[in-house]
Design an enzyme around this catalytic site. Structure first.
Site, PDB file in Angstrom:
ATOM      1  N   MET A   1      38.464 -38.933   0.885  1.00 57.45           N
ATOM      2  CA  MET A   1      38.207 -37.493   0.916  1.00 57.45           C
ATOM      3  C   MET A   1      39.039 -36.833   2.013  1.00 57.45           C
ATOM      4  O   MET A   1      38.759 -35.701   2.417  1.00 57.45           O
ATOM      5  CB  MET A   1      36.716 -37.218   1.124  1.00 57.45           C
ATOM      6  CG  MET A   1      35.876 -37.770  -0.032  1.00 57.45           C
ATOM      7  SD  MET A   1      34.287 -36.962  -0.213  1.00 57.45           S
ATOM      8  CE  MET A   1      33.525 -37.353   1.340  1.00 57.45           C
TER       9      MET A   1
ATOM     10  N   HIS B   1      40.565 -45.438   7.256  1.00 57.65           N
ATOM     11  CA  HIS B   1      41.325 -45.237   6.019  1.00 57.65           C
ATOM     12  C   HIS B   1      42.680 -45.968   6.099  1.00 57.65           C
ATOM     13  O   HIS B   1      43.116 -46.586   5.122  1.00 57.65           O
ATOM     14  CB  HIS B   1      41.621 -43.749   5.801  1.00 57.65           C
ATOM     15  CG  HIS B   1      40.404 -42.887   5.627  1.00 57.65           C
ATOM     16  ND1 HIS B   1      40.040 -41.931   6.538  1.00 57.65           N
ATOM     17  CD2 HIS B   1      39.488 -42.815   4.628  1.00 57.65           C
ATOM     18  CE1 HIS B   1      38.960 -41.301   6.119  1.00 57.65           C
ATOM     19  NE2 HIS B   1      38.595 -41.821   4.962  1.00 57.65           N
TER      20      HIS B   1
ATOM     21  N   GLN C   1      29.458 -35.192  -5.291  1.00 54.70           N
ATOM     22  CA  GLN C   1      28.689 -36.170  -4.527  1.00 54.70           C
ATOM     23  C   GLN C   1      27.983 -35.562  -3.314  1.00 54.70           C
ATOM     24  O   GLN C   1      27.378 -36.283  -2.526  1.00 54.70           O
ATOM     25  CB  GLN C   1      29.575 -37.344  -4.103  1.00 54.70           C
ATOM     26  CG  GLN C   1      30.634 -37.019  -3.072  1.00 54.70           C
ATOM     27  CD  GLN C   1      31.597 -38.164  -2.896  1.00 54.70           C
ATOM     28  OE1 GLN C   1      32.389 -38.488  -3.783  1.00 54.70           O
ATOM     29  NE2 GLN C   1      31.536 -38.825  -1.746  1.00 54.70           N
TER      30      GLN C   1
END
Ligand code: AMP
Length: 295
Positions: free
Chosen positions: A44, A51, A75
C-alpha cells in the site's frame, strides 16, 4: 505526481529505467513480453525497510519483480485510517529505484473498482482464519484483502507472490485462498523486519508522536519475553495476563494478546514450538500489530 518520474500509462520514466503501469492493457503487454519468472510484491506504499526486504527476496527468487502500490479502500472499515493513510509515491519510487526495482503498478480506484465497491464479487476467506485476531475487530478486512489480491493476481499473473510475516494472519489467509481457489502462484513469506529497538517496521509508525515512539518497542519486547517463557507446561493464560498488564502499565490499550497455532490460527492452552504470540494494541490513536514465534 511531479518531478522526474513519468506516470503516464505504461511509459518508461525519463532518465531512470523505470516502468510505471497505471492500466491493465500496458501491464499485460509487458507481462506477455517477459521471459523467466515474475514475482509480485503487493504493497500500500509508504515503503520502508520491511517492504524493501520483500523486494530483495523477490529479486533473489525471480528474474522479474513487480511492486504494486495501491491503498485498497475495500480493506478499511468505517472510522479507520483510509483517508489519512500515508501516500508518498515520489519517495516510494525513489526507494524502489535505489533497491533496483524497475517495474511498478499503481492502479487507481477507477481501475480496481470501476463499478464502485457496494455490489461486487468478493473473495470470502475461511471463517476459522479470518474471524479471529485482527478479524474480530475488523469485520470485512480480510475479505477486502483477498478480493484485491485475487484481482492483482489475475491482472499480473505472477509465478510468485511475496508477502511479509509482519501481517502473519494475512499471510495464512492468502496461502489458504491460493490453495482453496487453485490459484497458480507460489506464495513466499519474508521474515518480519524490525527497527534497531525492535519495533516492527510499519507505515502506521509514522502516526506515532515522539513519546509514543519511545514506548512502542515494548510491544515487541513483551512478545519476545512471552515467547522465551513459553516452555514446557507454562500456562498460556497466565503468561498472557502478565503480558497484558505490562502493556497496559506502559500506556497501551491492548486489543488481543494470544498464543495461536501458526497454521490453523487456533488458540492454544499450552505452548508448542512453532506457535506464535500475536498482539494488537493501541498506543494513542495508533493501532500496532506484531507477532513472535516460539522457537
Ligand atoms: P502494506 O503496505 O502494509 O500492505 O504491506 C505490504 C507487504 O509488506 C505485506 O506483505 C506486509 O506483510 C509486508 N510488510 C509490512 N511491514 C513489514 C515488516 N516490518 N517486515 C516484513 N514485511 C512487512
Amino acid at each position: 505526481m511531479c518531478g522526474k518520474w513519468v506516470t503516464a500509462s505504461s511509459r518508461r520514466a525519463e532518465n531512470v529505467n523505470m516502468a510505471i503501469f497505471k492500466d491493465i492493457a500496458g501491464l499485460r503487454q509487458w507481462r506477455q513480453s517477459l521471459h523467466g519468472t515474475l514475482a509480485l510484491v503487493p504493497t500500500m506504499g509508504n515503503l520502508h525497510e520491511g517492504h524493501l526486504a520483500l523486494v530483495r527476496l523477490a529479486t533473489n527468487r525471480a528474474e522479474h519483480v513487480l511492486v504494486s502500490i495501491y491503498v485498497n479502500p475495500l480493506q478499511f472499515g468505517p472510522g479507520e485510517d483510509f483517508a489519512n493513510y500515508p501516500r508518498t509515491l515520489d519517495q516510494d519510487l525513489q526507494r524502489l529505484h535505489e533497491a533496483g526495482c524497475q517495474t511498478i503498478f499503481t492502479p487507481d480506484d477507477g481501475l480496481m473498482y470501476p463499478r464502485g465497491r457496494q455490489d461486487i464479487s468478493i473473495v470470502m476467506p475461511p471463517r476459522s482464519l479470518s474471524k479471529v485476531l485482527c478479524g474480530a475487530s475488523r469485520p470485512g478486512h480480510f475479505a477486502g484483502v483477498c478480493t484485491v489480491l485475487s484481482k492483482l493476481l489475475h491482472m499480473v499473473a505472477p509465478e510468485i507472490l511475496i508477502l511479509g510475516e509482519k501481517d502473519y494472519q494475512q499471510l495464512r489467509i492468502v496461502q489458504q485462498m491460493v490453495a482453496d481457489l487453485n490459484l497458480n502462484v507460489q506464495v513466499l513469506a519474508g521474515p518480519l523486519q524490525r527497527e534497531a529497538d525492535g519495533l516492527a517496521y510499519s507505515s502506521r509508525n509514522t502516526y506515532l508522536n515522539l513519546a509514543e515512539r519511545q514506548v512502542a518497542p515494548l510491544l515487541a519486547e513483551t512478545l519476545f519475553d512471552l515467547a522465551r517463557r513459553s516452555t514446557g507446561d507454562a500456562k498460556v493464560s497466565d503468561l498472557a495476563a502478565t503480558g497484558w498488564e505490562r502493556l497496559e502499565r506502559a500506556g497501551f490499550l491492548p486489543e488481543y494478546l494470544e498464543l495461536r497455532n501458526a497454521q490453523t490460527l487456533q488458540s492454544l492452552a499450552l505452548p508448542q514450538p512453532g506457535a506464535r504470540w500475536f498482539a494488537a494494541a493501541r498506543l494513542g490513536q495508533v493501532r500496532l500489530i506484531d507477532n513472535v514465534i516460539i522457537s
